[in-house]
Design a protein around this motif. Sequence first.
Motif, PDB file in Angstrom:
ATOM      1  N   PHE A 113      39.963  -0.639  47.604  1.00 15.26           N
ATOM      2  CA  PHE A 113      38.551  -0.336  47.371  1.00 15.26           C
ATOM      3  C   PHE A 113      37.917   0.483  48.498  1.00 15.26           C
ATOM      4  CE2 PHE A 113      39.552  -4.333  45.166  1.00 15.26           C
ATOM      5  CZ  PHE A 113      39.336  -3.916  43.858  1.00 15.26           C
ATOM      6  N   ASP A 114      38.752   1.276  49.169  1.00 12.25           N
ATOM      7  CA  ASP A 114      38.214   2.094  50.252  1.00 12.25           C
ATOM      8  C   ASP A 114      37.418   3.288  49.742  1.00 12.25           C
ATOM      9  OD1 ASP A 114      40.331   3.575  49.266  1.00 12.25           O
ATOM     10  OD2 ASP A 114      41.289   3.922  51.199  1.00 12.25           O
ATOM     11  N   SER A 115      37.476   3.557  48.443  1.00 10.14           N
ATOM     12  CA  SER A 115      36.696   4.655  47.879  1.00 10.14           C
ATOM     13  C   SER A 115      35.295   4.221  47.447  1.00 10.14           C
ATOM     14  CB  SER A 115      37.430   5.255  46.672  1.00 10.14           C
ATOM     15  OG  SER A 115      37.450   4.352  45.585  1.00 10.14           O
ATOM     16  N   LEU A 116      34.990   2.929  47.565  1.00  7.37           N
ATOM     17  CA  LEU A 116      33.694   2.408  47.134  1.00  7.37           C
ATOM     18  C   LEU A 116      32.775   2.174  48.330  1.00  7.37           C
ATOM     19  CD1 LEU A 116      34.735  -0.288  44.483  1.00  7.37           C
ATOM     20  CD2 LEU A 116      34.299   2.144  44.137  1.00  7.37           C
ATOM     21  N   SER A 117      31.501   2.405  48.107  1.00  6.25           N
ATOM     22  CA  SER A 117      30.505   2.021  49.110  1.00  6.25           C
ATOM     23  C   SER A 117      30.351   0.506  49.093  1.00  6.25           C
ATOM     24  CB  SER A 117      29.169   2.687  48.785  1.00  6.25           C
ATOM     25  OG  SER A 117      28.627   2.156  47.589  1.00  6.25           O
ATOM     26  N   SER A 118      29.646  -0.030  50.076  1.00  7.65           N
ATOM     27  CA  SER A 118      29.483  -1.485  50.136  1.00  7.65           C
ATOM     28  C   SER A 118      28.739  -2.016  48.912  1.00  7.65           C
ATOM     29  CB  SER A 118      28.752  -1.887  51.423  1.00  7.65           C
ATOM     30  OG  SER A 118      27.493  -1.233  51.502  1.00  7.65           O
ATOM     31  N   SER A 119      27.746  -1.261  48.439  1.00 11.17           N
ATOM     32  CA  SER A 119      26.997  -1.721  47.258  1.00 11.17           C
ATOM     33  C   SER A 119      27.848  -1.621  45.996  1.00 11.17           C
ATOM     34  CB  SER A 119      25.717  -0.904  47.095  1.00 11.17           C
ATOM     35  OG  SER A 119      26.004   0.481  46.911  1.00 11.17           O
ATOM     36  N   GLU A 120      28.679  -0.578  45.910  1.00 14.61           N
ATOM     37  CA  GLU A 120      29.562  -0.451  44.750  1.00 14.61           C
ATOM     38  C   GLU A 120      30.602  -1.564  44.739  1.00 14.61           C
ATOM     39  OE1 GLU A 120      29.471   4.417  44.109  1.00 14.61           O
ATOM     40  OE2 GLU A 120      30.918   3.511  45.488  1.00 14.61           O
ATOM     41  N   PHE A 121      31.158  -1.875  45.906  1.00 12.51           N
ATOM     42  CA  PHE A 121      32.136  -2.954  45.973  1.00 12.51           C
ATOM     43  C   PHE A 121      31.502  -4.302  45.653  1.00 12.51           C
ATOM     44  CE2 PHE A 121      34.473  -6.199  48.503  1.00 12.51           C
ATOM     45  CZ  PHE A 121      35.654  -6.174  47.773  1.00 12.51           C
ATOM     46  N   GLN A 127      42.106  -7.886  46.318  1.00 10.14           N
ATOM     47  CA  GLN A 127      41.865  -6.857  47.330  1.00 10.14           C
ATOM     48  C   GLN A 127      43.041  -6.784  48.280  1.00 10.14           C
ATOM     49  OE1 GLN A 127      38.247  -7.252  49.604  1.00 10.14           O
ATOM     50  NE2 GLN A 127      38.380  -5.165  50.394  1.00 10.14           N
ATOM     51  N   ALA A 128      43.571  -5.570  48.433  1.00 11.31           N
ATOM     52  CA  ALA A 128      44.712  -5.337  49.310  1.00 11.31           C
ATOM     53  C   ALA A 128      44.246  -4.606  50.569  1.00 11.31           C
ATOM     54  CB  ALA A 128      45.760  -4.495  48.594  1.00 11.31           C
ATOM     55  N   PRO A 129      45.002  -4.683  51.666  1.00 17.14           N
ATOM     56  CA  PRO A 129      44.652  -3.906  52.856  1.00 17.14           C
ATOM     57  C   PRO A 129      44.813  -2.416  52.600  1.00 17.14           C
ATOM     58  CG  PRO A 129      46.785  -4.952  53.119  1.00 17.14           C
ATOM     59  CD  PRO A 129      46.211  -5.496  51.859  1.00 17.14           C
TER      60      PRO A 129
END
Length: 212
Positions: free
Chosen positions: A49-57, A69-71
Amino acid sequence: MEVLLVAGGSTENWPDLSQRVFDRYVGIDRGALYLLEKGYPLDLAIGDFDSLSSSEFQRVSEEAVEIHQAPAEKDDTDTQLGLAKTFEHFPKASVTLIGATGGRVDHLLANLWLALEPRFQPFVRQIEIQDKQNVITYYLPGTYEIKKIPEMKYLAYCCLTPVSHLTLTDSKYELSNEEVPRPTSYASNEFVTDKASFSFSKGIISVIQSKD
């Protein structure tokens, strides 16, 4: 069981899903957000989920029935991880993978070659990659008859590995017991009726039906 597995590629390349209903909806990384934005349920979300902003996540975390969730630094791509986890959860499912084409070529090749991985070999016939122009299926050695998808014009037999005794029948261009020593795409073939047949004795083949 029918599972829609959504990777993070642009929704502009999605196939038409308006007439389809799936039993489970699985989102990979940004694909999880795309599912929610398109009004679909999210049964399982997978990725770093590194492509998502904090609000999107946060939205994905709150609306997903289950999240894995993976590293960010890991051996698998998000799509590899997504496919592996999907078959862990739903080993008998037919999986339609979308959002896996149309972007970076390295991602495209990684996704096209998924079926070559030993861990996915038992599921080869359960995997189908789709976008707005293509439907990709995979085959292990054997004899097969395939049906023409009405809106698709072209038929391609892509040998992902060396292939033995490749025979193509009931199509515009035919082969008989051809030895294919290297990965080769027999592209731009066409159906002559609503069905075509092929067989081979060794290797892995992807069959692609496509349109302009």
